[in-house]
Scaffold this motif. Sequence first.
Motif, mmCIF file in Angstrom:
data_model
loop_
_atom_site.group_PDB
_atom_site.id
_atom_site.type_symbol
_atom_site.label_atom_id
_atom_site.label_comp_id
_atom_site.label_asym_id
_atom_site.label_seq_id
_atom_site.Cartn_x
_atom_site.Cartn_y
_atom_site.Cartn_z
ATOM 1 N N GLY B 51 16.895 -4.608 36.350
ATOM 2 C CA GLY B 51 16.303 -5.818 36.917
ATOM 3 C C GLY B 51 15.604 -5.605 38.242
ATOM 4 O O GLY B 51 15.419 -6.546 38.992
ATOM 5 N N THR B 90 14.171 2.272 25.045
ATOM 6 C CA THR B 90 15.150 1.187 24.917
ATOM 7 C C THR B 90 14.922 0.126 25.980
ATOM 8 O O THR B 90 14.890 -1.073 25.691
ATOM 9 C CB THR B 90 16.579 1.748 25.040
ATOM 10 O OG1 THR B 90 16.761 2.745 24.058
ATOM 11 C CG2 THR B 90 17.619 0.677 24.874
ATOM 12 N N MET B 91 14.758 0.594 27.233
ATOM 13 C CA MET B 91 14.568 -0.355 28.339
ATOM 14 C C MET B 91 13.275 -1.140 28.162
ATOM 15 O O MET B 91 13.228 -2.349 28.401
ATOM 16 C CB MET B 91 14.534 0.394 29.678
ATOM 17 C CG MET B 91 15.784 1.111 30.046
ATOM 18 S SD MET B 91 17.240 0.082 30.134
ATOM 19 C CE MET B 91 17.061 -0.653 31.728
ATOM 20 N N GLU B 93 11.714 -1.853 25.376
ATOM 21 C CA GLU B 93 11.869 -2.802 24.272
ATOM 22 C C GLU B 93 12.619 -4.053 24.741
ATOM 23 O O GLU B 93 12.230 -5.185 24.434
ATOM 24 C CB GLU B 93 12.635 -2.102 23.140
ATOM 25 C CG GLU B 93 12.858 -2.937 21.905
ATOM 26 C CD GLU B 93 11.610 -3.064 21.055
ATOM 27 O OE1 GLU B 93 10.675 -2.271 21.262
ATOM 28 O OE2 GLU B 93 11.570 -3.970 20.208
ATOM 29 N N GLU B 94 13.698 -3.817 25.516
ATOM 30 C CA GLU B 94 14.520 -4.933 25.980
ATOM 31 C C GLU B 94 13.721 -5.818 26.935
ATOM 32 O O GLU B 94 13.780 -7.051 26.860
ATOM 33 C CB GLU B 94 15.789 -4.381 26.643
ATOM 34 C CG GLU B 94 16.813 -5.411 27.051
ATOM 35 C CD GLU B 94 17.222 -6.349 25.943
ATOM 36 O OE1 GLU B 94 17.064 -5.998 24.767
ATOM 37 O OE2 GLU B 94 17.698 -7.453 26.266
ATOM 38 N N CYS B 95 12.935 -5.168 27.822
ATOM 39 C CA CYS B 95 12.092 -5.927 28.755
ATOM 40 C C CYS B 95 11.081 -6.775 27.989
ATOM 41 O O CYS B 95 10.814 -7.920 28.332
ATOM 42 C CB CYS B 95 11.357 -4.992 29.702
ATOM 43 S SG CYS B 95 12.409 -4.282 30.950
ATOM 44 N N LYS B 97 11.388 -7.914 24.955
ATOM 45 C CA LYS B 97 12.048 -9.016 24.264
ATOM 46 C C LYS B 97 12.390 -10.143 25.225
ATOM 47 O O LYS B 97 12.348 -11.313 24.866
ATOM 48 C CB LYS B 97 13.324 -8.506 23.581
ATOM 49 C CG LYS B 97 13.038 -8.050 22.169
ATOM 50 C CD LYS B 97 14.278 -7.767 21.405
ATOM 51 C CE LYS B 97 13.907 -7.161 20.057
ATOM 52 N NZ LYS B 97 15.021 -6.449 19.453
ATOM 53 N N GLU B 98 12.749 -9.773 26.450
ATOM 54 C CA GLU B 98 13.148 -10.786 27.445
ATOM 55 C C GLU B 98 11.951 -11.272 28.265
ATOM 56 O O GLU B 98 12.139 -11.937 29.281
ATOM 57 C CB GLU B 98 14.214 -10.194 28.382
ATOM 58 C CG GLU B 98 15.513 -9.816 27.688
ATOM 59 C CD GLU B 98 16.347 -11.041 27.319
ATOM 60 O OE1 GLU B 98 16.325 -12.015 28.068
ATOM 61 O OE2 GLU B 98 17.001 -11.006 26.265
ATOM 62 N N ARG B 100 9.941 -9.675 30.349
ATOM 63 C CA ARG B 100 9.933 -9.201 31.737
ATOM 64 C C ARG B 100 8.981 -8.028 31.814
ATOM 65 O O ARG B 100 8.643 -7.428 30.791
ATOM 66 C CB ARG B 100 11.320 -8.710 32.187
ATOM 67 C CG ARG B 100 12.438 -9.672 32.019
ATOM 68 C CD ARG B 100 12.285 -10.872 32.949
ATOM 69 N NE ARG B 100 13.024 -11.987 32.399
ATOM 70 C CZ ARG B 100 14.282 -12.247 32.658
ATOM 71 N NH1 ARG B 100 14.951 -11.480 33.465
ATOM 72 N NH2 ARG B 100 14.893 -13.266 32.102
#
Lengths: 150, 249
Positions: B51, B90-91, B93-95, B97-98, B100
């Motif tokens: 974050g 991974t990071m 992809e997660e960003c 999806k969220e 960010r």
Amino acid sequence: MSTRWYPIYQKGGPQLRVFLPNFWLKLIKPTTEQPANIVQFSCSMQMTKFDIKNYLEKIYNVNVVDVRTRIAMGKTKPDPGKGYIVKEEDEKIAYITLPKGEVFKFPDLFANEMKPEEERDKALKEAKEGHNKFLEKNKNRPSLPGWFNI
Amino acid sequence: MSTFAKIGGITRLLANSSISKVNNTCKLRSLSTTPCRRELMEFFDDEKNWGVQEVKSGRSWKSDELRLKSNTDLHKLWYVLLKERNMLLTMEEECKKETRLFPSPERLDKVEDSMKNLETVVRERNKAYHLLETGEKGERPRKLETNVLGLHYKYKMSEHPIPKHLNTKWKKQYEFYKYDKEVEMFREKLNEKNYLAKKKQHRREFNHVIGLLNRFPNMDMEALKQQYPEVDIEKAKNSRKYGGHFEPK
């Protein structure tokens, strides 16, 4: 096998060994709720179940009980600007079962993220500090342009 | 054996903090310890980088640096890079999806660049080894082939368990050129198109050179010749377009 080219395997020949695998593996957040010992991955399309199992066991030291895979078809939708139909890439999704008792919870990556107000305050503070520094530097040399420096 | 026993003893002693001070005086090689097993958490970045707006990182590995490394070192480095890339993917992809921003996305490029460099170095070594041992490069053999449309391409050869004339699957998959009237027509037209495009390009360059000569009469002719090797400058000077709208001296 990785996506590289290897000589053909025939019965009795030496075992094919991958020295520099170029497979990628992404740990993704499951969209639907899963049991605590199931982890969801997105992987290279060429990977087989055995590849995924070996990859996790040898490179990441994760014990894997079972691997299930599926290929998720990419969405077909009109292009935002042009209007013609575009299709997103298909992706292979793997569901890994960890041994009984082991639990994995996807961490919350944005828990201690700064709020927009805090972020704005921080940027403002930095800008103010920079400006003060600039004023301090030019205090004893009036009427000189800011770029004049040694 | 004795050194091993010593080291074993000291590691045991190190657990006890009161005695560990005594052992610091001993002459010992620095203890090599394996990093703690984070297992699945290796797919995520350090917790302090979660974050944040920016993550500082160094540059990628250059091929010249990698050439100095041993094969085992390269092998180890490959896995480090592979893990790093998986973590970054991974990071990212997660960003995504969220919704960010992924902090410092240039990290991914750096890792990919390092991996590419490492692979070229390994390939160089492989080639050198094969040339020394067998006189061949040891690369996947390629051959210039002509496809059904009469276009040339590099065909990547591969090994097959059955001979060519029995391999119906291969025959279906790879259709090579056979004489065909329509294909010949297509090739003729394609050649004509390419020829005209080339001619047009040449004409454009020729006219451009005349324009340059008109605008800059005292130009460096060597430089001009170097930049436009296709253009005959003497011929350009004889053209009616050369010279301005005035009487020659």
